[in-house]
Every structure is written in C-alpha cells, then in structure tokens.
Design a protein around this motif. Structure first.
Motif, PDB file in Angstrom:
ATOM      1  N   GLU A   1      -4.125 -44.227   5.105  1.00  0.00           N
ATOM      2  CA  GLU A   1      -4.302 -45.606   5.566  1.00  0.00           C
ATOM      3  C   GLU A   1      -3.075 -46.077   6.356  1.00  0.00           C
ATOM      4  N   ILE A   2      -1.898 -45.742   5.870  1.00  0.00           N
ATOM      5  CA  ILE A   2      -0.674 -46.151   6.562  1.00  0.00           C
ATOM      6  C   ILE A   2      -0.603 -45.479   7.928  1.00  0.00           C
ATOM      7  N   LYS A   3      -0.962 -44.199   7.983  1.00  0.00           N
ATOM      8  CA  LYS A   3      -0.983 -43.507   9.275  1.00  0.00           C
ATOM      9  C   LYS A   3      -1.990 -44.149  10.221  1.00  0.00           C
ATOM     10  N   GLU A   4      -3.171 -44.463   9.716  1.00  0.00           N
ATOM     11  CA  GLU A   4      -4.200 -45.116  10.544  1.00  0.00           C
ATOM     12  C   GLU A   4      -3.715 -46.474  11.023  1.00  0.00           C
ATOM     13  N   ALA A   5      -3.047 -47.223  10.167  1.00  0.00           N
ATOM     14  CA  ALA A   5      -2.515 -48.533  10.544  1.00  0.00           C
ATOM     15  C   ALA A   5      -1.557 -48.398  11.721  1.00  0.00           C
ATOM     16  N   PHE A   6      -0.687 -47.401  11.681  1.00  0.00           N
ATOM     17  CA  PHE A   6       0.271 -47.238  12.773  1.00  0.00           C
ATOM     18  C   PHE A   6      -0.383 -46.670  14.031  1.00  0.00           C
ATOM     19  N   LYS A   7      -1.441 -45.889  13.894  1.00  0.00           N
ATOM     20  CA  LYS A   7      -2.208 -45.472  15.077  1.00  0.00           C
ATOM     21  C   LYS A   7      -2.801 -46.701  15.754  1.00  0.00           C
ATOM     22  N   MET A   8      -3.375 -47.577  14.957  1.00  0.00           N
ATOM     23  CA  MET A   8      -3.967 -48.797  15.497  1.00  0.00           C
ATOM     24  C   MET A   8      -2.894 -49.688  16.124  1.00  0.00           C
ATOM     25  N   TYR A   9      -1.738 -49.750  15.508  1.00  0.00           N
ATOM     26  CA  TYR A   9      -0.612 -50.545  16.018  1.00  0.00           C
ATOM     27  C   TYR A   9      -0.180 -50.040  17.388  1.00  0.00           C
ATOM     28  N   VAL A  10       0.029 -48.734  17.506  1.00  0.00           N
ATOM     29  CA  VAL A  10       0.467 -48.153  18.769  1.00  0.00           C
ATOM     30  C   VAL A  10      -0.615 -48.310  19.839  1.00  0.00           C
ATOM     31  N   ALA A  11      -1.882 -48.259  19.423  1.00  0.00           N
ATOM     32  CA  ALA A  11      -2.997 -48.443  20.357  1.00  0.00           C
ATOM     33  C   ALA A  11      -3.211 -49.916  20.705  1.00  0.00           C
ATOM     34  N   LYS A  12      -2.380 -50.790  20.167  1.00  0.00           N
ATOM     35  CA  LYS A  12      -2.423 -52.232  20.409  1.00  0.00           C
ATOM     36  C   LYS A  12      -3.753 -52.849  19.978  1.00  0.00           C
ATOM     37  N   GLU A  13      -4.290 -52.375  18.858  1.00  0.00           N
ATOM     38  CA  GLU A  13      -5.538 -52.907  18.339  1.00  0.00           C
ATOM     39  C   GLU A  13      -5.346 -54.171  17.505  1.00  0.00           C
ATOM     40  N   PHE A  14      -4.113 -54.468  17.152  1.00  0.00           N
ATOM     41  CA  PHE A  14      -3.802 -55.713  16.451  1.00  0.00           C
ATOM     42  C   PHE A  14      -3.212 -56.662  17.491  1.00  0.00           C
ATOM     43  N   GLN A  15      -4.039 -57.542  18.019  1.00  0.00           N
ATOM     44  CA  GLN A  15      -3.602 -58.392  19.128  1.00  0.00           C
ATOM     45  C   GLN A  15      -2.450 -59.322  18.755  1.00  0.00           C
ATOM     46  N   GLU A  16      -2.366 -59.690  17.498  1.00  0.00           N
ATOM     47  CA  GLU A  16      -1.330 -60.640  17.091  1.00  0.00           C
ATOM     48  C   GLU A  16       0.005 -59.966  16.768  1.00  0.00           C
ATOM     49  N   VAL A  17       0.054 -58.632  16.806  1.00  0.00           N
ATOM     50  CA  VAL A  17       1.276 -57.909  16.467  1.00  0.00           C
ATOM     51  C   VAL A  17       1.801 -57.219  17.716  1.00  0.00           C
ATOM     52  N   LYS A  18       2.980 -57.615  18.146  1.00  0.00           N
ATOM     53  CA  LYS A  18       3.591 -56.986  19.321  1.00  0.00           C
ATOM     54  C   LYS A  18       4.122 -55.610  18.946  1.00  0.00           C
ATOM     55  N   VAL A  19       3.977 -54.661  19.866  1.00  0.00           N
ATOM     56  CA  VAL A  19       4.383 -53.285  19.609  1.00  0.00           C
ATOM     57  C   VAL A  19       5.833 -53.088  20.052  1.00  0.00           C
ATOM     58  N   PHE A  20       6.631 -52.562  19.135  1.00  0.00           N
ATOM     59  CA  PHE A  20       8.025 -52.234  19.414  1.00  0.00           C
ATOM     60  C   PHE A  20       8.276 -50.804  18.970  1.00  0.00           C
ATOM     61  N   ARG A  21       9.218 -50.156  19.605  1.00  0.00           N
ATOM     62  CA  ARG A  21       9.643 -48.822  19.158  1.00  0.00           C
ATOM     63  C   ARG A  21      10.789 -49.005  18.176  1.00  0.00           C
ATOM     64  N   LEU A  22      10.410 -49.543  17.050  1.00  0.00           N
ATOM     65  CA  LEU A  22      11.362 -49.896  16.017  1.00  0.00           C
ATOM     66  C   LEU A  22      10.649 -49.737  14.687  1.00  0.00           C
ATOM     67  N   LEU A  23      11.379 -49.327  13.692  1.00  0.00           N
ATOM     68  CA  LEU A  23      10.781 -49.211  12.365  1.00  0.00           C
ATOM     69  C   LEU A  23      11.717 -49.855  11.359  1.00  0.00           C
TER      70      LEU A  23
ATOM     71  N   THR B   1      -0.015 -55.538   7.015  1.00  0.00           N
ATOM     72  CA  THR B   1      -0.766 -56.764   6.721  1.00  0.00           C
ATOM     73  C   THR B   1      -1.949 -56.907   7.681  1.00  0.00           C
ATOM     74  N   ALA B   2      -1.721 -56.656   8.964  1.00  0.00           N
ATOM     75  CA  ALA B   2      -2.814 -56.715   9.943  1.00  0.00           C
ATOM     76  C   ALA B   2      -3.879 -55.667   9.612  1.00  0.00           C
ATOM     77  N   PHE B   3      -3.445 -54.485   9.212  1.00  0.00           N
ATOM     78  CA  PHE B   3      -4.393 -53.431   8.852  1.00  0.00           C
ATOM     79  C   PHE B   3      -5.230 -53.832   7.639  1.00  0.00           C
ATOM     80  N   ILE B   4      -4.590 -54.381   6.630  1.00  0.00           N
ATOM     81  CA  ILE B   4      -5.303 -54.778   5.410  1.00  0.00           C
ATOM     82  C   ILE B   4      -6.354 -55.843   5.735  1.00  0.00           C
ATOM     83  N   GLU B   5      -5.988 -56.808   6.565  1.00  0.00           N
ATOM     84  CA  GLU B   5      -6.945 -57.843   6.951  1.00  0.00           C
ATOM     85  C   GLU B   5      -8.131 -57.219   7.697  1.00  0.00           C
ATOM     86  N   PHE B   6      -7.847 -56.313   8.621  1.00  0.00           N
ATOM     87  CA  PHE B   6      -8.906 -55.638   9.374  1.00  0.00           C
ATOM     88  C   PHE B   6      -9.785 -54.811   8.441  1.00  0.00           C
TER      89      PHE B   6
END
Length: 137
Positions: free
Chosen positions: A85-107, A117-122
């Motif tokens: 699930e965590i891996k899928e969440a970050f795939k979705m993040y990098v693919a910009k599927e969470f419109q309210e979350v800006k993508v950064f190359r930062l962890l 949180t965005a993944f859990i809501e989705f």
C-alpha cells in the motif's frame, strides 16, 4: 479531496476484489513486519521512486539520520498500512494522482504524512463504493 480520473489500474473491475482491498488484506501490516530486508527494500524503493540522491557526505549523513525517524513515523502513525500500500501510495504521488499534494523530490515525515493521508482517503472512498455495490448483489 480530488483525485484525477486516470486511476484505471485501481478502479473496480466488475465486482472482483479491488486491487486496493488486496493490498490491504493480503499482506502483513508494516507495524508487524520484523524482517529487516523488507523494511530496507521499502525505504530503498521510496528513495528510488523519488530519485533522491546525495552529493556530499553531509547530505548522506543527514539522510542516514532521517531514515530511522521516517521508519518510526511510518510504523507509529501509519502502521495499519501494508508495504505494498505504501509503495502504491508513492506511485500515485509521483504520477500526480493526488491533486492536493504537490510532488517534491524529498522524503521527510511531512511528505510521508501528506502522501499516505491522501492515499488512505482515496482507498477508503474507493472501497466504500465497492462495498456498496457488493451489498446490492
């Protein structure tokens, strides 16, 4: 929360068990994972998908300092998620599927919190729709 409509890999396919349900139900929760290589693989995956690199010893030392904090944060606040699930969440993040979350190359813990949180809501919304459809059959 708005999600872009191109999540076809995660959409319900008929009434077979959705991918999101499989990722949640068919794997061990991260809080219960004790095999160090599985945890290390997850962290390496996160650094690779975000293409995080260090160019100096100071940056590497800072990253090495952050890793245990990140892991503790994931396990304590998102321990009910599975590694897939965590891996899928970050795939979705990098693919910009969470419109309210800006993508950064930062962890860091803030990014992890926003993404998971965005993944859990989705996931919860997607599975709620699936459960509703299942009840009417």
């Amino acid at each position: 929360m708005q999600i872009q409509k191109n999540n076809t890999s995660l959409m319900l396919q008929g009434l077979s068990k959705p991918t999101l349900a499989k990722l949640n139900e068919d794997y061990q929760k991260i809080r219960d994972v004790t095999i160090a290589t599985e945890i290390e693989d997850l962290l390496n995956y996160l650094f690779r998908i975000l293409n995080i690199k260090t160019s100096s010893k100071e940056e590497q030392d800072n990253l090495d300092f952050q890793i245990p904090i990140i892991l503790d944060f994931i396990k304590s606040k998102f321990g009910f998620l599975t590694i897939p699930e965590i891996k899928e969440a970050f795939k979705m993040y990098v693919a910009k599927e969470f419109q309210e979350v800006k993508v950064f190359r930062l962890l860091d813990c803030m990014i992890i919190s926003d993404v998971l949180t965005a993944f859990i809501e989705f996931r919860n919304e997607s599975l709620r729709i699936y459960e509703q459809k299942k009840q009417y059959i």
